[in-house]
Design a protein around this motif. Sequence first.
Motif, mmCIF file in Angstrom:
data_model
loop_
_atom_site.group_PDB
_atom_site.id
_atom_site.type_symbol
_atom_site.label_atom_id
_atom_site.label_comp_id
_atom_site.label_asym_id
_atom_site.label_seq_id
_atom_site.Cartn_x
_atom_site.Cartn_y
_atom_site.Cartn_z
ATOM 1 N N ASP A 85 14.981 -5.307 97.926
ATOM 2 C CA ASP A 85 15.586 -6.471 97.275
ATOM 3 C C ASP A 85 16.867 -6.123 96.526
ATOM 4 N N GLY A 86 17.193 -4.837 96.435
ATOM 5 C CA GLY A 86 18.446 -4.410 95.824
ATOM 6 C C GLY A 86 18.490 -4.493 94.317
ATOM 7 N N VAL A 87 17.330 -4.351 93.658
ATOM 8 C CA VAL A 87 17.289 -4.538 92.199
ATOM 9 C C VAL A 87 17.009 -3.237 91.442
ATOM 10 N N VAL A 88 17.232 -2.099 92.092
ATOM 11 C CA VAL A 88 17.048 -0.811 91.435
ATOM 12 C C VAL A 88 18.224 -0.571 90.480
ATOM 13 N N ALA A 89 17.927 0.014 89.332
ATOM 14 C CA ALA A 89 18.921 0.119 88.251
ATOM 15 C C ALA A 89 19.927 1.242 88.474
ATOM 16 N N THR A 90 20.758 1.099 89.481
ATOM 17 C CA THR A 90 21.890 2.005 89.652
ATOM 18 C C THR A 90 22.978 1.611 88.664
ATOM 19 N N ARG A 91 23.993 2.456 88.527
ATOM 20 C CA ARG A 91 25.072 2.146 87.590
ATOM 21 C C ARG A 91 25.839 0.893 88.000
ATOM 22 N N ILE A 114 21.072 5.895 98.893
ATOM 23 C CA ILE A 114 20.094 6.001 99.978
ATOM 24 C C ILE A 114 20.630 6.813 101.158
ATOM 25 N N SER A 115 21.905 6.624 101.501
ATOM 26 C CA SER A 115 22.368 7.252 102.738
ATOM 27 C C SER A 115 23.840 7.642 102.746
ATOM 28 N N GLY A 116 24.521 7.626 101.597
ATOM 29 C CA GLY A 116 25.949 7.895 101.639
ATOM 30 C C GLY A 116 26.466 8.951 100.687
ATOM 31 N N CYS A 117 25.593 9.622 99.949
ATOM 32 C CA CYS A 117 26.025 10.598 98.952
ATOM 33 C C CYS A 117 26.177 11.983 99.593
ATOM 34 N N VAL A 147 26.528 14.865 98.138
ATOM 35 C CA VAL A 147 25.783 15.907 97.431
ATOM 36 C C VAL A 147 24.306 15.886 97.824
ATOM 37 N N MET A 148 23.757 14.708 98.066
ATOM 38 C CA MET A 148 22.351 14.586 98.430
ATOM 39 C C MET A 148 22.093 14.880 99.910
ATOM 40 N N ALA A 149 23.133 14.782 100.726
ATOM 41 C CA ALA A 149 22.957 14.945 102.174
ATOM 42 C C ALA A 149 22.369 16.297 102.584
ATOM 43 N N PRO A 150 22.841 17.433 102.034
ATOM 44 C CA PRO A 150 22.325 18.720 102.527
ATOM 45 C C PRO A 150 20.866 19.012 102.194
ATOM 46 N N VAL A 151 20.299 18.324 101.205
ATOM 47 C CA VAL A 151 18.917 18.624 100.801
ATOM 48 C C VAL A 151 18.015 17.408 100.970
ATOM 49 N N GLN A 152 18.244 16.366 100.154
ATOM 50 C CA GLN A 152 17.335 15.208 100.158
ATOM 51 C C GLN A 152 17.335 14.473 101.491
ATOM 52 N N TYR A 153 18.525 14.197 102.047
ATOM 53 C CA TYR A 153 18.584 13.476 103.312
ATOM 54 C C TYR A 153 18.007 14.329 104.454
ATOM 55 N N ILE A 154 18.301 15.639 104.444
ATOM 56 C CA ILE A 154 17.798 16.526 105.491
ATOM 57 C C ILE A 154 16.277 16.619 105.429
ATOM 58 N N THR A 155 15.716 16.665 104.215
ATOM 59 C CA THR A 155 14.250 16.735 104.072
ATOM 60 C C THR A 155 13.603 15.496 104.657
ATOM 61 N N ARG A 156 14.169 14.327 104.365
ATOM 62 C CA ARG A 156 13.649 13.065 104.917
ATOM 63 C C ARG A 156 13.803 13.051 106.433
ATOM 64 N N HIS A 157 14.962 13.463 106.912
ATOM 65 C CA HIS A 157 15.247 13.514 108.348
ATOM 66 C C HIS A 157 14.272 14.429 109.078
ATOM 67 N N ASN A 158 14.027 15.619 108.490
ATOM 68 C CA ASN A 158 13.140 16.595 109.134
ATOM 69 C C ASN A 158 11.691 16.124 109.176
ATOM 70 N N THR A 208 12.382 8.311 100.642
ATOM 71 C CA THR A 208 13.417 7.473 100.031
ATOM 72 C C THR A 208 13.058 7.143 98.587
ATOM 73 N N CYS A 209 11.807 6.764 98.351
ATOM 74 C CA CYS A 209 11.357 6.442 96.990
ATOM 75 C C CYS A 209 11.416 7.668 96.090
ATOM 76 N N SER A 210 10.930 8.803 96.579
ATOM 77 C CA SER A 210 10.925 10.026 95.794
ATOM 78 C C SER A 210 12.342 10.461 95.448
ATOM 79 N N MET A 211 13.236 10.338 96.405
ATOM 80 C CA MET A 211 14.622 10.726 96.213
ATOM 81 C C MET A 211 15.294 9.878 95.134
ATOM 82 N N LEU A 212 15.091 8.569 95.199
ATOM 83 C CA LEU A 212 15.708 7.675 94.210
ATOM 84 C C LEU A 212 15.110 7.866 92.826
ATOM 85 N N ARG A 213 13.789 8.060 92.771
ATOM 86 C CA ARG A 213 13.166 8.314 91.470
ATOM 87 C C ARG A 213 13.758 9.579 90.837
#
Length: 351
Positions: A136-142, A172-175, A177-188, A338-343
């Motif tokens: 729903d897009g209501v997560v408290a990002t800056r 979720i998918s455009g950072c 800094v997060m791409a080499p670790v968090q995104y790769i872990t989800r991808h794998n 995705t949830c764990s990464m955002l938390r």
Amino acid sequence: MSKFRMHHPKSAVERMNLPRDIGGRGVVDVAAQHHRQVDSLRAYFYSKEQASPLHAAVCKADCGLTPLNLKDRSFNPQSGVKSDQERIEEWKSKAMHGKHVNCLWQPFVDLHLSNRWLCAGELFAETEGFMCAIQDGVVATRAYKKLIMKERVENDQCRMCGSALETLDHLISGCTVMAPVQYITRHNAVCKVIHQNLAYKHGLITGTCPVYRYEPQAVLDSSAYSMYWDRQVLTDRHTAHNKPDVLLVDKTGRSAYIIDVAIPHNSNIERKYVEKKVNYEPLAREIKEIWRLERVVVVPIILSATGIVPKSLTASLDVLGLSHSLVQTMQKYTILHTCSMLRGVLDGFSH
């Protein structure tokens, strides 16, 4: 539900009473149930009044004395009850909440498989509520705090990379800094589902285990099949994309399958599928020529970061001869990561 973190206070209320298989939360609408029961009882009394003086007397006497209001024949207890379609249209009409539901109804999306995680009930209620808040897009990002909640935010740039506006889509998918670790872990995690099931299906391993415990071997080989995990393929001519996630070679059938996984944002699902096909076609031609195979197929495995399943995913599983039930497993691990990464980002750097 808000008190126990099962529903975000700013999430779409329209989806609360919708069935889970179309994206709702499946909560029974008590008021609607009451109105339906009243309507059913009114129909019962009217059907009996011709043959029963008692029922006829009750129908004549009940002038607003009960919720049935039997004397008023024009009374419609369900006049204020919203249908599922009306709720869906209200949900779609919202600028922010409606992005997810509008994507669900795109022709390339498998609606029921995209909501399989809601029907399966395998996630904790808090995780389910958090994923619904993400959708729903209501997560408290800056960016959300500054642009939607109108709070004073000194720095609206991503707290991880600092080079872009900190939106939900970016985290979720455009950072970078997060791409080499968090995104790769989800991808794998998704890759492991495919690798393990293909290996077991073709006799390259003798048993299966939970995905989080599975460690793929770089090379699995038998007299009939070979399978490679994240290995660079050497070719005569240079190919920019020569390291697929999984490469399965059928020696007896003289064929190969180039399997590559992507977990994009909702808006990039179709583009990613075409991109994978185009990128790996040169490698497919090289492999076919060098290894003297009759057929080489590029099989993209595309699943959105919020769990949306395109129809192309089941088609890809059909090509590999795998069960559609794997969609639920891949979807589950995608949502959990995705949830764990955002938390981790929002809680760990909230100061």
